[in-house]
Write a protein that holds these residues in place. Structure first.
Motif, PDB file in Angstrom:
ATOM      1  N   LEU A   1      11.164  -5.393 -24.314  1.00 50.43           N
ATOM      2  CA  LEU A   1       9.990  -5.322 -25.202  1.00 50.43           C
ATOM      3  C   LEU A   1      10.036  -6.389 -26.289  1.00 50.43           C
ATOM      4  O   LEU A   1       9.069  -6.557 -27.023  1.00 50.43           O
ATOM      5  CB  LEU A   1       9.907  -3.939 -25.861  1.00 50.43           C
ATOM      6  CG  LEU A   1       9.755  -2.751 -24.907  1.00 50.43           C
ATOM      7  CD1 LEU A   1       9.744  -1.441 -25.678  1.00 50.43           C
ATOM      8  CD2 LEU A   1       8.472  -2.892 -24.100  1.00 50.43           C
ATOM      9  N   GLY A   2      11.172  -7.060 -26.424  1.00 49.48           N
ATOM     10  CA  GLY A   2      11.306  -8.016 -27.525  1.00 49.48           C
ATOM     11  C   GLY A   2      11.730  -9.383 -27.051  1.00 49.48           C
ATOM     12  O   GLY A   2      10.966 -10.110 -26.415  1.00 49.48           O
ATOM     13  N   ALA A   3      13.009  -9.690 -27.336  1.00 50.79           N
ATOM     14  CA  ALA A   3      13.487 -11.054 -27.074  1.00 50.79           C
ATOM     15  C   ALA A   3      13.327 -11.462 -25.613  1.00 50.79           C
ATOM     16  O   ALA A   3      13.096 -12.634 -25.318  1.00 50.79           O
ATOM     17  CB  ALA A   3      14.948 -11.165 -27.492  1.00 50.79           C
ATOM     18  N   GLY A   4      13.426 -10.498 -24.694  1.00 49.06           N
ATOM     19  CA  GLY A   4      13.314 -10.833 -23.267  1.00 49.06           C
ATOM     20  C   GLY A   4      12.003 -11.528 -22.949  1.00 49.06           C
ATOM     21  O   GLY A   4      11.953 -12.428 -22.113  1.00 49.06           O
TER      22      GLY A   4
ATOM     23  N   VAL B   1       6.415 -12.836 -10.617  1.00 54.25           N
ATOM     24  CA  VAL B   1       5.312 -13.674 -10.122  1.00 54.25           C
ATOM     25  C   VAL B   1       4.235 -13.792 -11.201  1.00 54.25           C
ATOM     26  O   VAL B   1       3.748 -14.890 -11.514  1.00 54.25           O
ATOM     27  CB  VAL B   1       4.739 -13.087  -8.814  1.00 54.25           C
ATOM     28  CG1 VAL B   1       3.375 -13.685  -8.499  1.00 54.25           C
ATOM     29  CG2 VAL B   1       5.707 -13.332  -7.659  1.00 54.25           C
ATOM     30  N   SER B   2       3.877 -12.660 -11.817  1.00 52.49           N
ATOM     31  CA  SER B   2       2.849 -12.710 -12.869  1.00 52.49           C
ATOM     32  C   SER B   2       3.299 -13.593 -14.028  1.00 52.49           C
ATOM     33  O   SER B   2       2.527 -14.386 -14.557  1.00 52.49           O
ATOM     34  CB  SER B   2       2.555 -11.308 -13.403  1.00 52.49           C
ATOM     35  OG  SER B   2       2.163 -10.485 -12.353  1.00 52.49           O
ATOM     36  N   LEU B   3       4.564 -13.418 -14.419  1.00 47.49           N
ATOM     37  CA  LEU B   3       5.082 -14.210 -15.539  1.00 47.49           C
ATOM     38  C   LEU B   3       5.072 -15.705 -15.227  1.00 47.49           C
ATOM     39  O   LEU B   3       4.594 -16.517 -16.019  1.00 47.49           O
ATOM     40  CB  LEU B   3       6.540 -13.819 -15.780  1.00 47.49           C
ATOM     41  CG  LEU B   3       6.837 -12.818 -16.871  1.00 47.49           C
ATOM     42  CD1 LEU B   3       8.322 -12.494 -16.869  1.00 47.49           C
ATOM     43  CD2 LEU B   3       6.455 -13.394 -18.229  1.00 47.49           C
TER      44      LEU B   3
ATOM     45  N   VAL C   1      18.654   0.382 -24.380  1.00 43.83           N
ATOM     46  CA  VAL C   1      19.157  -1.002 -24.413  1.00 43.83           C
ATOM     47  C   VAL C   1      18.197  -1.901 -23.642  1.00 43.83           C
ATOM     48  O   VAL C   1      17.820  -2.984 -24.107  1.00 43.83           O
ATOM     49  CB  VAL C   1      20.581  -1.089 -23.806  1.00 43.83           C
ATOM     50  CG1 VAL C   1      20.977  -2.544 -23.584  1.00 43.83           C
ATOM     51  CG2 VAL C   1      21.587  -0.404 -24.715  1.00 43.83           C
ATOM     52  N   ASP C   2      17.760  -1.434 -22.465  1.00 43.50           N
ATOM     53  CA  ASP C   2      16.838  -2.253 -21.664  1.00 43.50           C
ATOM     54  C   ASP C   2      15.525  -2.489 -22.418  1.00 43.50           C
ATOM     55  O   ASP C   2      14.973  -3.595 -22.407  1.00 43.50           O
ATOM     56  CB  ASP C   2      16.556  -1.586 -20.311  1.00 43.50           C
ATOM     57  CG  ASP C   2      17.696  -1.843 -19.325  1.00 43.50           C
ATOM     58  OD1 ASP C   2      18.708  -2.431 -19.756  1.00 43.50           O
ATOM     59  OD2 ASP C   2      17.578  -1.462 -18.152  1.00 43.50           O
TER      60      ASP C   2
END
Ligand SMILES: NC(=O)c1ccc[n+]([C@@H]2O[C@H](COP(=O)([O-])OP(=O)(O)OC[C@H]3O[C@@H](n4cnc5c(N)ncnc54)[C@H](O)[C@@H]3O)[C@@H](O)[C@H]2O)c1
Length: 491
Positions: A220-223, A301-303, A214-215
């Motif tokens: 890997l997608g919409a998040g 932080v990277s994001l 689920v995570d």
């Protein structure tokens, strides 16, 4: 920074209260913390350490000197001298009502109260307060010290000024308040998150997917998309050139299909809980909560830094926060006689330390660069000034070593200037034993930032430079000034 309170009272110092303590203290606000649990002090210390680390990586901007955190014994003591109160006690209505009532009786009428509640209605929480018109919801997101969103929502009796004041305070801390149009259970963000969470629990309960799967389906997608745009803009793009209309025509009918179990909740049996806990432990793979927090923070932080260059979402909020930090005036504290200016201080964070156990040589240049920035702001050269001084030459001398946790401060002497140039001499000291650790000499060139062209400084700026030059005219020239690198002797 004008709306930043001097002192804030925090009621509750768990996950969220400790996050608030970090958000306030790292923005220069003194904190008075009430929490009846003995372990609250340790929680706050640990969260503060992680927050310092994260903020130090997030921005090179000049943060204000850190505020103090003082533990007190009662809610009444917490609000003493506080300009703002943030309640983050457990999510139980009767407990919050009693706590807010007690604290409000001890706080002057103009002090605004905010509650971190995730979904309790402010109309009910303000019922027993003295001056209930000053209560608003200020619902943050974990980690409070990194995520900019805070939902602000008044109750039936809340005065609009209380909502405005809370929103202004949050903005001054680098956050982005989302003021709700009306009071509603769960507010906006948690209604969305709850829908997803309910669905996630069903998928695990029905053995359709594991917790890890689920995570992955999110991260890997919409998040990835959600950090920069929510469902509405995303689906507009998904509709192609015909946009939202096409998307709704295409996918609208599918909403009628019984895909989801949104209004149903899986029964939280022991069996389901055991399964969830076992899968969650497997995911954590022995890492404790502070390790996982650091991983989460580093990724955030990277994001956020990546988003900053595109001016969207949390990156836009960071850019605005940094502009405000650079706009804050830098006053030189009064010193005896015409001493060099003392404009910058810092504490050596662990990540500056290299394999030798002392600060990496690049970090000395960083401290001197931050000192030069402080001087520029002292001269009134903020980001909107239209001109600045650029460093064109540097000579560093390394004289001692800085270690993790050392407090450092720098001094600045103006050795010379003309209409286009400044000749600066910085010295770096360890605060306490006053050991001289390094010196730096810089030649700075005045530049029009729009045209990127060297130019003479405007008369008002030159006037400020000359005031410093006059104050420094009688100072002895430092021994190391003007040194060149070379091995003396015949060549
Ligand atoms: N955890 C989250 O992700 C999250 C996010 C946003 C908002 N919130 C909200 O923040 C609030 C706090 O949640 P949390 O996750 O920090 O919970 P928590 O259990 O980690 O912390 C609650 C703290 O309140 C203390 N406390 C107990 N009784 C108290 C009292 N009478 N006065 C003052 N403090 C008292 C506890 O000792 C504890 O340290 C809740 O309203 C919650 O809904 C939580």
């Amino acid at each position: 920074m004008a709306d930043r309170p001097g002192t804030v009272a925090l009621l509750g110092g768990g996950v969220i209260g400790a996050g608030w303590a970090a958000r306030f203290a790292l923005n220069g606000v003194d904190v008075r913390l009430y929490d009846p649990a003995p372990e609250a002090e340790r929680t706050v210390e640990q969260v503060l350490a992680n927050a310092r680390r994260a903020l130090g990586r997030l921005t090179l901007s000049p943060l204000p000197a850190e505020g103090t955190v003082t533990r007190v014994a009662t809610p009444e003591e917490a609000v003493e001298g506080a300009d703002f109160v943030q309640e983050s006690a457990p999510e139980r209505e009767e407990l919050k009502r009693a706590l807010l009532a007690a604290a409000s009786r001890a706080a002057p009428a103009e002090v605004v109260f905010a509650t971190s509640t995730s979904g309790l209605l402010p109309t009910r929480l303000q019922a027993d307060m003295a001056h209930p018109e000053r209560l608003t919801v200020g619902h943050p997101f974990n980690p409070v010290y990194l995520l900019p969103l805070v939902e602000v929502c008044g109750g039936d009796r809340t005065a609009p000024e209380a909502v405005e004041r809370a929103a202004a305070i949050y903005r001054g801390l680098g956050m982005r308040p989302l003021v709700l149009r009306r009071e509603i259970d769960g507010f906006v963000a948690d209604r969305l998150l709850e829908a997803l969470w309910r669905e996630a629990l069903w998928l695990v309960a029905d053995d359709v997917a594991t917790a890890e799967e689920v995570d992955a389906a999110i991260s890997l997608g919409a998040g990835l998309r959600w950090a920069c745009m929510g469902p509405f803009l995303t689906y507009r793009i998904a509709g192609g050139t015909a946009g939202m209309r096409h998307f709704m025509e295409h996918f609208g009918p599918a909403l009628q299909l019984p895909w989801t179990k949104l209004t149903d909740v899986p029964e939280l049996t022991d069996e389901l809980l055991d399964k969830l806990l076992a899968q969650s432990d497997a995911q954590a793979a022995g890492r404790d909560v502070r390790d996982l927090e650091r991983l989460r923070d580093d990724c955030l932080v990277s994001l956020i830094q990546g988003l900053r260059s595109h001016g969207v979402g949390a990156g836009e909020a960071l850019a605005e926060y940094e502009r405000a930090l650079f706009a804050a005036p830098v006053e030189a504290p009064a010193r005896d006689g015409d001493a060099p200016l003392r404009l910058h201080s810092t504490v050596v964070p662990p990540e500056w330390i290299d394999y030798n156990g002392h600060a990496h040589e690049s970090t000395y240049l960083r401290v001197f660069g931050d000192t030069t920035d402080a001087l520029l702001r002292h001269l009134g050269l903020d980001l909107d000034a239209g001109s600045s001084y650029y460093t064109v030459e540097t000579h560093l001398s390394h004289l001692g070593q800085a270690r993790a946790g050392d407090r450092l401060h720098t001094t600045t002497q103006l050795l010379g200037h003309d209409a286009k140039r400044l000749h600066l001499y910085h010295a770096l000291y360890r605060t306490g034993d006053e050991a001289l650790l390094a010196t730096a000499e810089h030649m700075m060139l005045h530049v029009e930032t729009g045209a990127q062209r060297a130019s003479p400084a405007a008369p008002a700026l030159l006037d400020r430079v000359e005031r410093i030059a006059r104050a420094h005219a009688g100072l002895p020239r430092p021994d190391r000034a003007g040194r060149a690198i070379g091995i003396p002797g015949p060549h």
